[in-house]
Design a protein around this motif. Structure first.
Motif, short mmCIF file in Angstrom:
data_model
loop_
_atom_site.label_atom_id
_atom_site.label_comp_id
_atom_site.label_asym_id
_atom_site.label_seq_id
_atom_site.Cartn_x
_atom_site.Cartn_y
_atom_site.Cartn_z
N TRP A 1 42.30 34.55 39.10
CA TRP A 1 42.75 33.42 39.42
C TRP A 1 43.45 33.62 40.92
CZ3 TRP A 1 48.10 32.28 39.86
CH2 TRP A 1 48.39 30.89 40.65
N ARG A 2 44.28 34.57 40.65
CA ARG A 2 44.91 34.86 42.08
C ARG A 2 44.24 35.58 43.12
NH1 ARG A 2 46.98 34.90 46.17
NH2 ARG A 2 48.90 35.70 47.02
N LEU A 3 43.28 36.08 42.97
CA LEU A 3 42.05 36.76 43.95
C LEU A 3 41.39 35.70 44.43
CD1 LEU A 3 41.26 40.06 42.26
CD2 LEU A 3 42.88 39.58 44.27
N SER A 4 40.82 34.60 43.51
CA SER A 4 40.00 33.58 43.94
C SER A 4 40.64 32.62 44.68
CB SER A 4 39.45 32.89 42.73
OG SER A 4 40.42 32.26 41.95
N LEU A 5 42.04 32.39 45.00
CA LEU A 5 42.82 31.51 45.65
C LEU A 5 42.28 31.69 47.08
CD1 LEU A 5 46.36 31.63 44.35
CD2 LEU A 5 44.44 30.03 43.78
N GLY A 6 41.78 30.47 47.69
CA GLY A 6 41.50 30.76 49.22
C GLY A 6 39.92 30.71 49.41
N HIS A 7 39.28 30.92 48.35
CA HIS A 7 37.87 31.12 48.27
C HIS A 7 37.28 29.64 47.93
CE1 HIS A 7 37.13 35.46 48.18
NE2 HIS A 7 38.27 35.52 47.83
N ILE B 1 31.03 40.10 33.29
CA ILE B 1 30.15 39.53 34.09
C ILE B 1 30.23 38.04 34.84
CG2 ILE B 1 28.46 41.30 33.39
CD1 ILE B 1 27.28 39.41 31.66
N HIS B 2 31.13 37.51 33.96
CA HIS B 2 31.55 35.94 34.18
C HIS B 2 32.29 36.00 35.40
CE1 HIS B 2 29.78 35.47 30.35
NE2 HIS B 2 29.39 34.17 30.79
N THR B 3 32.14 36.49 36.68
CA THR B 3 32.92 36.40 37.94
C THR B 3 32.00 36.10 39.00
OG1 THR B 3 34.69 37.29 38.98
CG2 THR B 3 32.97 38.77 38.11
N GLU B 4 32.58 35.67 40.16
CA GLU B 4 31.92 35.60 41.52
C GLU B 4 32.64 36.61 42.45
OE1 GLU B 4 30.11 31.71 42.93
OE2 GLU B 4 31.77 31.00 41.74
N LEU B 5 33.55 37.09 41.67
CA LEU B 5 34.14 38.04 43.05
C LEU B 5 33.54 39.28 42.90
CD1 LEU B 5 37.92 37.54 41.68
CD2 LEU B 5 36.49 36.29 43.63
#
Length: 293
Positions: free
Chosen positions: A19-25, A163-167
């Motif tokens: 959640w933190r890493l995806s902020l701004g994407h 594997i459920h991630t877009e990062l």
């Protein structure tokens, strides 16, 4: 204690990190209602798994008594056979869950999330635990001890979490053999060419062997071809079961009643339904016409 129960703190921590890493994407990350629905489904599924665990184990043990081969459960090399054998069963369970409407009704909730993140992995069925274990019955018959089997199933579920991630982007040569975020993003895409592809759990080789593999070529559109527009976990869990009931009740023939249950998702008695293969074909034709224009 169940491996999945022990993994719950890891799930929470990694979701917070993502959640933190995806902020701004743009277009990536967590949406409160969607995430809450996924977590609700995950809690219900875990409770069902724990409740039915002894029933499943007893069934496996009963079949194991008639095993055709004697495999030493303590031997390390048996595990080298166990993991791919379990995944082979998972592939056919998962593929069937996409190609037969009765099983799709139990699995569709996992694909109803319109976002794609680690919480989506927890969006699990409330009805598949009642039948899914039948797909693994060949394993105790072949001599795999049931305790090994349930451990291998837990390992597979844990593997499929990350594997459920877009990062994480594509992973090079690793993707030739193993399932990855890129491969599984395709599986969750509602883009016509992505429908009913990449069913493997740990390994992607089954899809390559049986013609269901699709490379990630553009960012998937997540969700269903027709989204349910609800975050109520009871709607998420049972909406397709209700739709089957309506269709069977309104069917004009016994053939229609049968195919509304055991036919492919999208089939309609009046011939107006479109299956996944129809949507893929139409998209391919449209792309070819656009290229010629």
């Amino acid at each position: 204690m169940s491996i999945l129960v022990m993994a719950v703190p890891v799930f929470v921590l990694t979701m917070l990190i993502e959640w933190r890493l995806s902020l701004g994407h743009d277009g990536r990350g967590y949406w409160l209602k969607d995430t809450a629905a996924s977590l609700s489904m995950g809690i219900g599924n875990l409770l069902l798994i724990l409740t039915l665990k002894m029933v499943k184990l007893a069934l496996f043990m009963a079949v194991y008594e008639y095993r055709l081969i004697e495999l030493p459960a303590e031997a390390w090399w048996v595990w080298l056979l166990m993991i791919p054998a379990e995944d082979f069963c998972y592939y056919w369970y998962h593929r069937t869950a996409h190609e037969v409407r009765l099983f799709w009704a139990a699995h569709v909730n996992h694909h109803s999330a319109t976002s794609y993140n680690l919480s989506t992995a927890l969006r699990q069925s409330w009805t598949s635990p009642f039948y899914s274990f039948w797909f693994w019955l060949p394993l105790p018959l072949l001599g795999f001890h049931p305790l090994m089997m349930v451990t291998a199933q837990a390992i597979s579920l844990l593997y499929q979490y990350w594997i459920h991630t877009e990062l994480i982007e594509k992973m090079g040569a690793f993707e030739w053999v193993f399932n990855t975020p890129s491969h599984h993003r395709v599986h969750h895409g509602s883009n016509p060419k992505y429908l009913d592809c990449n069913h493997g759990g740990i390994f992607i080789i089954w899809d390559r062997l049986f013609g269901t593999f699709q490379e990630e070529e553009e960012r998937p559109v997540y969700g269903l071809t027709v989204n349910i527009e609800s975050y109520n976990p009871f709607v998420v869990a049972f909406h397709e079961w209700r739709a089957i009931g309506r269709d069977v009740w309104g069917a004009q023939t016994w053939r229609g009643r049968f195919l509304y249950v055991f036919g492919p998702p999208g089939w309609r008695e009046d011939g107006t339904g479109k299956l996944a293969k129809d949507l893929r074909r139409e998209a391919l034709v449209a792309a070819e016409l656009e290229a010629l224009a």
